[in-house]
Design a protein around this motif. Structure first.
Motif, PDB file in Angstrom:
ATOM      1  N   SER A   1      33.576  36.434  45.278  1.00  0.00           N
ATOM      2  CA  SER A   1      33.903  34.912  45.380  1.00  0.00           C
ATOM      3  C   SER A   1      33.013  34.416  46.090  1.00  0.00           C
ATOM      4  CB  SER A   1      35.314  35.338  46.169  1.00  0.00           C
ATOM      5  OG  SER A   1      36.087  36.399  45.705  1.00  0.00           O
ATOM      6  N   GLU A   2      32.194  34.801  46.932  1.00  0.00           N
ATOM      7  CA  GLU A   2      31.508  33.688  47.905  1.00  0.00           C
ATOM      8  C   GLU A   2      30.457  33.264  46.784  1.00  0.00           C
ATOM      9  OE1 GLU A   2      32.240  36.929  48.971  1.00  0.00           O
ATOM     10  OE2 GLU A   2      33.008  36.655  50.727  1.00  0.00           O
TER      11      GLU A   2
ATOM     12  N   ASP B   1      28.516  44.109  52.085  1.00  0.00           N
ATOM     13  CA  ASP B   1      28.256  45.240  51.149  1.00  0.00           C
ATOM     14  C   ASP B   1      26.933  45.864  51.645  1.00  0.00           C
ATOM     15  OD1 ASP B   1      30.083  44.687  49.378  1.00  0.00           O
ATOM     16  OD2 ASP B   1      28.865  43.444  48.191  1.00  0.00           O
TER      17      ASP B   1
ATOM     18  N   VAL C   1      28.234  39.587  53.598  1.00  0.00           N
ATOM     19  CA  VAL C   1      29.386  39.972  52.631  1.00  0.00           C
ATOM     20  C   VAL C   1      30.079  41.298  52.812  1.00  0.00           C
ATOM     21  CG1 VAL C   1      29.780  40.292  50.204  1.00  0.00           C
ATOM     22  CG2 VAL C   1      28.225  38.122  51.073  1.00  0.00           C
TER      23      VAL C   1
ATOM     24  N   ASN D   1      28.845  40.124  41.598  1.00  0.00           N
ATOM     25  CA  ASN D   1      29.405  39.200  41.810  1.00  0.00           C
ATOM     26  C   ASN D   1      30.362  39.160  42.908  1.00  0.00           C
ATOM     27  OD1 ASN D   1      28.593  37.297  39.430  1.00  0.00           O
ATOM     28  ND2 ASN D   1      29.823  39.306  38.749  1.00  0.00           N
TER      29      ASN D   1
ATOM     30  N   SER E   1      39.553  35.538  47.299  1.00  0.00           N
ATOM     31  CA  SER E   1      38.907  36.965  47.250  1.00  0.00           C
ATOM     32  C   SER E   1      39.786  38.125  47.486  1.00  0.00           C
ATOM     33  CB  SER E   1      37.917  36.910  48.592  1.00  0.00           C
ATOM     34  OG  SER E   1      37.394  38.178  48.742  1.00  0.00           O
ATOM     35  N   THR E   2      39.316  39.328  46.957  1.00  0.00           N
ATOM     36  CA  THR E   2      40.463  40.526  47.145  1.00  0.00           C
ATOM     37  C   THR E   2      39.898  40.920  48.512  1.00  0.00           C
ATOM     38  OG1 THR E   2      38.642  42.027  46.158  1.00  0.00           O
ATOM     39  CG2 THR E   2      40.066  41.155  44.718  1.00  0.00           C
TER      40      THR E   2
HETATM   41  P1  AMP Z   1      35.663  39.633  45.465  1.00  0.00           P
HETATM   42  O1  AMP Z   1      34.940  38.465  46.217  1.00  0.00           O
HETATM   43  O2  AMP Z   1      37.086  39.846  45.767  1.00  0.00           O
HETATM   44  O3  AMP Z   1      35.399  39.459  43.982  1.00  0.00           O
HETATM   45  O4  AMP Z   1      34.852  41.102  45.858  1.00  0.00           O
HETATM   46  C1  AMP Z   1      33.497  41.157  45.789  1.00  0.00           C
HETATM   47  C2  AMP Z   1      32.939  42.460  45.913  1.00  0.00           C
HETATM   48  O5  AMP Z   1      33.166  43.423  44.959  1.00  0.00           O
HETATM   49  C3  AMP Z   1      31.636  42.672  46.189  1.00  0.00           C
HETATM   50  O6  AMP Z   1      31.175  42.163  47.591  1.00  0.00           O
HETATM   51  C4  AMP Z   1      31.241  43.893  46.008  1.00  0.00           C
HETATM   52  O7  AMP Z   1      31.641  44.668  47.191  1.00  0.00           O
HETATM   53  C5  AMP Z   1      32.311  44.308  44.762  1.00  0.00           C
HETATM   54  N1  AMP Z   1      31.542  44.050  43.547  1.00  0.00           N
HETATM   55  C6  AMP Z   1      31.347  43.317  42.791  1.00  0.00           C
HETATM   56  N2  AMP Z   1      30.635  43.391  41.740  1.00  0.00           N
HETATM   57  C7  AMP Z   1      29.996  44.642  41.944  1.00  0.00           C
HETATM   58  C8  AMP Z   1      29.355  45.488  41.147  1.00  0.00           C
HETATM   59  N3  AMP Z   1      28.624  45.172  40.077  1.00  0.00           N
HETATM   60  N4  AMP Z   1      29.015  46.858  41.734  1.00  0.00           N
HETATM   61  C9  AMP Z   1      29.689  47.055  42.748  1.00  0.00           C
HETATM   62  N5  AMP Z   1      30.481  46.434  43.432  1.00  0.00           N
HETATM   63  C10 AMP Z   1      30.751  45.205  43.167  1.00  0.00           C
END
Ligand code: AMP
Length: 551
Positions: free
Chosen positions: A318-319, A375, A373, A316, A88-89
């Protein structure tokens, strides 16, 4: 995609969202039954399959992940075989979070582009057999101590044969170029091929808007060279990676002075407003995530794309995959993602009423909701019985220009490390703030510092070397994701703007004039208001940057 298949996919979305409650119950029952014998679940279930499991955050299961990463069988946490980790980022203790991946979770992820293709085709005409230019890149994979691969989910999907098959049917870019780890060579060749085959491009995209913005900047820096390659039919010598060089050279098979003339004229135009439309006249839309932190790129994309619809396809992590945008033509600020109940089991925590009781997917009410998560989402309505969410913000993230997510705590810790050096040199950091500057590409973090000397009447003499070292210390103290994006030139060197004494008072005056109560005024650790940023800029007495590459 055949029409009948497309219709069948849309029908599945209707069925799943109509039966959202039952589908969620089945997903949960399946998870609990299948995993009941794992060490993790046994702790809570004691033989039953009730929902007796607490809501956790990553740190609560980190010890299991670490044990698996170090060679223990993955069955301590999950029954299905682990195929790899998704990196994950988001980070935990500065290190990327590792999320277990299985064949099933992978299949679900793979279904998103196909579902979205069906959704988009229904609303935009003329996309049968269409091909696009997606500017896609892979990131290096990591390996855990026992050799399990850990990849970003985008990289993981590009490496799979089913996705490669899909990409070769839908993209004009040969897959080898996308898989090349040398981002500069890959970007150059993707753009060159996109221009050579400009008439065939029906849509353009990238996963996130930040990458699209970076490619436009790259084009600004390289268009003359690209045009010259097209004119002569000879690929630049610095493209040495066989994965880029071979397929590009075979597409660039002959000199094409007519195309080079047209492109030169287009690029030489003083204003690049609407240039994407001129370069790719048959493109019908731009596909890139433009919600959340990516919304900062919307005006830039609007400027260059000249009114082409911006389609923000999916939400989306990573989870898990969360949802898709069933109204792809809605304005970025109006985008809502419909949660697909078969993707995962979802629960939500209300944000504002202190209620810690989670709410099931189908029972959310229009308002604000949060889940672990991290968000914050707003329920905007329902598609059949499945809720639709607008992305509001990532909790605790104050600075972000790309996939980085820096919290106030991360930033304060990094600045505290630089303060040690300042202290030794007799400086005091009186107050500070920051903002994410994405006016140029790649974007950068900008810190504003008001400094004074300990012997308070001394004139403040700034030593560039020391200030640059402070920039370095701050950057080195930020997390893994920041540092890898920085090394990959997806984030520009951090900038430190030292302001003259009194500048932060002017900032306070500004906020008070806007109605902030004096008694409770706190300097914001990160600024969004352009007026506030201009107030600080007016007091800048020195600008310093980190070195181009991190040591
Ligand atoms: P990662 O797990 O590193 O891919 O990060 C996932 C996170 O990226 C999510 O929990 C959101 O905070 C953000 N993210 C992914 N898709 C979107 C989207 N369509 N709009 C806004 N934020 C997003």
């Amino acid at each position: 995609m055949e029409k009948s298949w497309s219709e069948a996919l849309l029908k599945t979305i209707e069925e799943h969202t109509t039966n959202a409650h039952q589908v969620q119950e089945n997903v949960l029952e399946n998870i609990l039954k299948r995993n009941a014998e794992t060490e993790y679940l046994k702790k809570f279930l004691h033989g039953s399959t009730d929902k007796n499991v607490p809501i956790v955050i990553y740190e609560d299961i980190k010890s299991y992940i670490d044990r698996i990463a170090n060679g223990e069988p993955s069955t301590i946490l999950m029954a299905e075989p682990l195929t790899e980790f998704i990196r994950s980022t988001g980070t935990s203790g500065g290190q990327p979070k590792l999320i277990p991946s299985t064949d099933e979770s992978f299949e679900k992820r793979m279904s998103i582009p196909i579902l979205m293709e069906a959704v988009i085709k229904k609303q935009i005409e003329g996309l049968d057999n269409a091909k696009g230019m997606y500017l896609l890149f892979v990131m290096p994979e990591l390996e855990t101590p026992c050799g399990i691969k850990a990849r970003l989910y985008t990289t993981s999907s590009f490496l799979s044969s089913s996705m490669q098959n899909y990409m070769s049917k839908h993209l004009i870019t040969p897959v080898e170029i996308i898989l090349c780890l040398n981002t500069n060579q890959s970007m150059y060749c993707q753009l060159l091929i996109g221009l050579l085959q400009r008439e065939q491009v029906s849509f353009i995209g990238s996963i996130f808007a930040s990458a699209f913005a970076r490619c436009i900047k790259f084009l600004q820096d390289h268009w003359e060279e690209i045009c010259s390659n097209i004119r002569t039919g000879h690929l630049s010598d610095w493209i040495t990676e066989p994965a880029c060089k071979n397929p590009t050279s075979s597409i660039l098979s002959r000199p094409n002075p007519e195309l080079a003339d047209f492109l030169d004229q287009t690029f030489e135009n003083k204003s690049w407003e609407g240039i994407i439309r001129k370069l790719w006249p048959n493109a019908k839309f731009i596909d890139a995530i433009v919600t959340g932190v990516m919304s900062q790129y919307v005006s830039l994309l609007d400027f260059y794309c000249g009114g082409l619809p911006l389609v923000s396809p999916s939400y989306n992590s990573s989870e898990a995959c969360f949802g898709v945008n069933l109204k792809p033509l809605s304005k970025p600020s109006d985008v809502s993602y419909t949660f697909l109940p078969h993707f995962a089991y979802f629960e939500f925590l209300p944000v504002d009423n202190g209620n810690v009781e989670p709410v099931d997917l189908v029972n959310v009410k229009v308002g604000l909701y949060r889940y672990r998560v991290g968000d914050v989402l707003k329920v905007t309505g329902f598609h059949n019985n499945s809720p639709q969410f607008q992305f509001v913000e990532r909790q605790n993230v104050v600075l972000s220009v790309d996939l980085d997510k820096t919290s106030e705590a991360d930033l304060l810790k990094a600045i505290a490390n630089a303060k040690v050096l300042l202290d030794q040199l007799g400086f005091v950091l009186s107050t500070h703030s920051s903002y994410a500057d994405t006016s140029s590409t790649p974007g950068r973090y900008v810190l504003f510092w008001e400094l004074k000397t300990k012997a308070s009447n001394d004139f403040l003499k700034l030593d560039a070397k020391i200030m640059e070292e402070c920039c370095c210390i701050v950057e080195e103290s930020l997390d893994f994701t920041y540092k890898s994006l920085r090394q990959d030139n997806k984030i520009a060197p951090l900038e430190l703007r030292v302001v003259k004494p009194g500048t932060f008072d002017a900032l306070m005056d500004f906020y008070i004039s806007k109605g902030s109560p004096i008694s409770q005024y706190k300097t914001l650790c990160c600024l969004k208001s352009e007026e506030a940023i201009s107030t600080l800029n007016a007091g800048v007495i020195g600008k310093f940057f980190s070195p181009k590459t991190l040591p």
